[in-house]
Design an enzyme around this catalytic site. Structure first.
Site, PDB file in Angstrom:
ATOM      1  N   LYS A  53      23.604  14.679  63.528  1.00 31.26           N
ATOM      2  CA  LYS A  53      23.554  15.736  62.514  1.00 31.26           C
ATOM      3  C   LYS A  53      23.687  17.106  63.169  1.00 31.26           C
ATOM      4  CE  LYS A  53      20.936  12.942  59.285  1.00 31.26           C
ATOM      5  NZ  LYS A  53      19.616  12.411  58.903  1.00 31.26           N
ATOM      6  N   GLN A  97      13.562  14.101  58.824  1.00 31.20           N
ATOM      7  CA  GLN A  97      14.064  12.747  59.059  1.00 31.20           C
ATOM      8  C   GLN A  97      12.998  11.710  58.710  1.00 31.20           C
ATOM      9  OE1 GLN A  97      17.262  12.081  60.018  1.00 31.20           O
ATOM     10  NE2 GLN A  97      16.926   9.888  60.049  1.00 31.20           N
ATOM     11  N   ASP A 120      18.642  16.868  51.106  1.00 31.81           N
ATOM     12  CA  ASP A 120      18.604  15.405  50.954  1.00 31.81           C
ATOM     13  C   ASP A 120      18.568  14.999  49.477  1.00 31.81           C
ATOM     14  OD1 ASP A 120      18.650  13.793  53.281  1.00 31.81           O
ATOM     15  OD2 ASP A 120      16.593  14.368  53.812  1.00 31.81           O
TER      16      ASP A 120
HETATM   17  N1  GUN Z   1      16.605   8.438  57.446  1.00 30.79           N
HETATM   18  C1  GUN Z   1      17.708   7.653  57.291  1.00 30.79           C
HETATM   19  N2  GUN Z   1      18.607   8.245  56.486  1.00 30.79           N
HETATM   20  C2  GUN Z   1      18.067   9.420  56.108  1.00 30.79           C
HETATM   21  C3  GUN Z   1      18.523  10.491  55.289  1.00 30.79           C
HETATM   22  O1  GUN Z   1      19.613  10.470  54.706  1.00 30.79           O
HETATM   23  N3  GUN Z   1      17.694  11.534  55.168  1.00 30.79           N
HETATM   24  C4  GUN Z   1      16.473  11.595  55.782  1.00 30.79           C
HETATM   25  N4  GUN Z   1      15.721  12.657  55.589  1.00 30.79           N
HETATM   26  N5  GUN Z   1      16.021  10.630  56.549  1.00 30.79           N
HETATM   27  C5  GUN Z   1      16.817   9.552  56.712  1.00 30.79           C
END
Ligand code: GUN
Length: 295
Positions: A53, A97, A120
């Protein structure tokens, strides 16, 4: 034989488009759009995601603020960091995350993120906005699936869609997006009776159950479009190596479907591309600027 839907190529195109708009945003606003990513602990998969990311954010010409906290961080400390990011005008989007270490209440942390920075789309305010058709943020993975479906099929009006899985992150928002796109939607799950028969009705199958290769070719209506959200690591037979498989058994499904996403290289790459898109949309809105059409 089904046509393979190249999510990697689609994601690269989307990221390039986001990059162009990000440059325009920076020129207009006098600052880059900013995305903050918070990682608590050392979960290896999460570390890989967070690194990807960060790299993608920088490549798109946006500012990346990475916050890594030790696994024994308490909830109050994490909430204090979220409050600081909420108040920081250089931060347009906040992603914490998941999963969080045991002892931290994930729902409390999500609820603490400003809905206007919740890229998100996990905050109940954004789930509610999606539900009633107000502009907000939609979770990245289902929004990416919708983009692939529209690119492949055009107008989804009247098509039968079956979403397998009812999670807050994928299944529920996916069903909402498909309904808004005028598909006729069924949400199937672990208690669904005769799941193969339900799936066989579908012109669109979105598989998000997290069970390796559960959906086989004999469940698929000939010509259907199959979107496989599953990413399951399984050990390869006769070796200690592992491989990634989806929720769909690709080899048998490919023979029946009209189009299908592979794993890896299908839905996976879309998630980060849509995250960057959501972060840039957040930046335009937070800056009081019009979001460019088509972003
Ligand atoms: N963990 C796995 N995929 C995601 C996601 O798309 N967003 C977040 N915040 N955590 C994750």
């Amino acid at each position: 034989m089904a046509e393979r839907i190249d999510g990697k190529a689609f994601a690269a195109t989307l990221r390039a488009k986001v990059g162009e708009h990000a440059a325009q945003f920076a020129a207009q606003a006098g600052r880059p759009a900013g995305l903050a990513v918070v990682l608590v602990g050392e979960d290896p998969a999460s570390q890989v995601y967070v690194r990807s990311k960060h790299k993608a954010t920088v490549e798109a010409g946006m500012a990346s603020f990475e916050h890594r906290l030790p696994a024994d961080t308490d909830e109050a400390t994490l909430l204090a960091l979220v409050a600081q990011l909420n108040a920081d005008p250089a931060v347009d989007g906040i992603l914490v995350q998941l999963p969080l270490p045991a002892g931290i209440d994930e729902q409390a942390v999500i609820a603490a993120i400003s809905p206007d920075k919740d890229v998100d789309g996990f905050h109940v305010i954004n789930a509610g906005r999606l539900s009633v058709g107000q502009p907000g943020f939609v979770p990245c993975t289902p929004l990416g699936c919708l983009m692939l479906l529209k690119d492949r099929l055009g107008d989804l009006s009247g098509l039968e869609a079956v979403v397998i899985g009812r999670s807050n992150i994928v299944g529920k928002p996916m069903a909402q997006l498909l309904t808004d796109a005028n598909a006729t939607v069924t949400i199937a799950h672990s208690r669904t009776r005769d799941l193969p028969a339900v799936v066989r009705r579908a012109d669109i199958v979105v598989a998000a159950v997290g069970r390796p290769e559960m959906i086989t070719g004999d469940w698929i209506k000939p010509g259907a479009c199959v979107i496989d959200v599953g990413i399951n690591r399984v050990s390869a037979p006769d070796s200690d190596k592992s491989r990634l498989v989806g929720d769909v058994e690709f080899d048998s499904a490919e023979k029946v479907a009209g189009s299908i996403t592979p794993v890896p290289g299908g839905v996976g790459p879309m998630t980060i591309a849509v995250l960057l898109r959501n972060a840039l949309v957040a930046a335009y809105r937070n800056q009081g600027l019009d979001v460019p059409a088509g972003l």
